[in-house]
Write a protein that holds these residues in place. Structure first.
Motif, PDB file in Angstrom:
ATOM      1  N   UNK A   1     -14.721   2.613  -8.990  1.00  0.00           N
ATOM      2  CA  UNK A   1     -13.854   1.447  -8.871  1.00  0.00           C
ATOM      3  C   UNK A   1     -14.455   0.353  -8.019  1.00  0.00           C
ATOM      4  N   UNK A   2     -15.756   0.155  -8.117  1.00  0.00           N
ATOM      5  CA  UNK A   2     -16.445  -0.783  -7.237  1.00  0.00           C
ATOM      6  C   UNK A   2     -15.917  -2.204  -7.344  1.00  0.00           C
ATOM      7  N   UNK A   3     -15.727  -2.706  -8.550  1.00  0.00           N
ATOM      8  CA  UNK A   3     -15.286  -4.091  -8.737  1.00  0.00           C
ATOM      9  C   UNK A   3     -13.869  -4.287  -8.216  1.00  0.00           C
ATOM     10  N   UNK A   4     -12.982  -3.339  -8.537  1.00  0.00           N
ATOM     11  CA  UNK A   4     -11.589  -3.445  -8.081  1.00  0.00           C
ATOM     12  C   UNK A   4     -11.526  -3.334  -6.572  1.00  0.00           C
ATOM     13  N   UNK A   5     -12.276  -2.386  -6.010  1.00  0.00           N
ATOM     14  CA  UNK A   5     -12.277  -2.205  -4.555  1.00  0.00           C
ATOM     15  C   UNK A   5     -12.771  -3.460  -3.845  1.00  0.00           C
ATOM     16  N   UNK A   6     -13.825  -4.061  -4.372  1.00  0.00           N
ATOM     17  CA  UNK A   6     -14.368  -5.264  -3.749  1.00  0.00           C
ATOM     18  C   UNK A   6     -13.373  -6.418  -3.811  1.00  0.00           C
ATOM     19  N   UNK A   7     -12.712  -6.567  -4.959  1.00  0.00           N
ATOM     20  CA  UNK A   7     -11.741  -7.652  -5.119  1.00  0.00           C
ATOM     21  C   UNK A   7     -10.556  -7.483  -4.172  1.00  0.00           C
ATOM     22  N   UNK A   8     -10.044  -6.257  -4.082  1.00  0.00           N
ATOM     23  CA  UNK A   8      -8.910  -5.995  -3.185  1.00  0.00           C
ATOM     24  C   UNK A   8      -9.321  -6.203  -1.744  1.00  0.00           C
TER      25      UNK A   8
END
Length: 314
Positions: free
Chosen positions: A126-133
């Motif tokens: 979940x790298x992209x979601x984690x970074x965005x959050x």
């Protein structure tokens, strides 16, 4: 012991410099405190009498020495609004201290497990979601987060009554429950920043040769992380958490306004607007002392973790 003594000496020297600069600055910007207290219509004789009573007719260094000696004894002078400054701070400090400690516990207690979990899973889930959050939470200022929490938990859910802080003397448990919400408002962006810092630090350490060698020999990734990587990456984390602890106190000033808390932050802003310079001066020096103490403690902890810090043999 020698390193600790050097840090203590540096702490005292720093605080002496801070107190001198602060005292000198308020002497310059404050104008005539006697006139401020009596008003512009007071007679010159009454102004001169009050200046003598306040010790303002003495040389600057004599005034500073007298103020510094009083500060060391706990005598911070008298507020222009009436009463000793020490009494005002004693009444307000527990609220700010409890709020700051609670915000720090929430920050560290949330960020450390999440940072370790993201690295333990390889840093890819979940790298992209984690970074965005993470970036969203980091960008949220405490005052805006406080408004959202007030709207959700006070207006909609009625979990607490906004503006009705009971006070520790009347209701200790209720006061801690009330402080949980402003503490969360302060902790949310700081926790997001700590997760990002901890993850990047640990991932950089995981790329080192000794880690790859240990994993290639069949060691469990999580075991290497907890036994070796975490210790080697601890010093930057401790330093960052110390900075976080210092910044949380500054964040509490804003949170106290949003949640109507009777802490040092509200006292500071009220004293500034009322030109109560003795109170402002005392709060500024105490906040500076807090920052210096936290950073000194972080240096001593880092020295304990890694004896090479400081350039001396353990």
């Amino acid at each position: 012991m020698k390193y600790a003594a050097k840090k203590l000496a540096a702490l005292l020297a720093t605080m002496l410099a801070v107190s001198f600069v602060t005292f000198a600055a308020f002497q310059v910007v404050a104008g005539d405190p006697a006139t401020d207290r009596l008003g512009t219509e007071a007679t010159p004789e009454r102004v001169e009498q009050l200046r003598h009573e306040m010790g303002l007719d003495q040389p600057f260094l004599v005034q500073y020495g007298s103020w510094l000696a009083g500060f060391v004894r706990g005598d911070l002078g008298d507020s222009y609004s009436g009463g000793p400054v020490a009494d005002l701070l004693t009444a307000r400090t527990p609220v700010t201290l409890a709020l700051s400690l609670m915000a720090f516990v929430l920050t560290a207690g949330t960020a450390l497990p999440l940072g370790l979990l993201s690295v333990r899973r390889g840093g890819r889930v979940g790298g992209a979601v984690r970074t965005a959050v993470n970036q969203l939470l980091t960008a949220l200022p405490p005052f805006f987060t406080g408004i959202l929490l007030t709207w959700l938990f006070s207006i909609l859910l009625h979990w607490f009554r906004h503006g009705a802080f009971p006070g520790f003397a009347a209701d200790p448990a209720g006061s801690l429950w009330y402080l949980l919400f402003p503490a969360a408002a302060i902790a949310i962006p700081r926790a997001a920043q700590t997760v990002r810092m901890l993850r990047s630090t640990l991932l950089a350490e995981m790329d080192r040769d000794y880690v790859r060698t240990a994993i290639a020999r069949g060691n469990d990734r999580a075991g290497v992380l907890y036994r070796h990587v975490l210790r080697n990456a601890a010093a930057p984390a401790v330093t960052f958490l110390a900075q976080t602890m210092a910044e949380i106190v500054a964040g509490s000033i804003v949170a106290e306004q949003v949640f109507n808390l009777p802490g040092l932050g509200r006292l500071l802003l009220t004293s500034i607007s009322g030109r109560d310079y003795p109170t402002v001066q005392a709060i500024v020096v105490i906040l500076a002392l807090w920052v210096v103490l936290v950073n000194t403690a972080a240096d001593l902890i880092n020295r304990r973790i890694d004896p090479r810090i400081g350039g001396e043999a353990a």
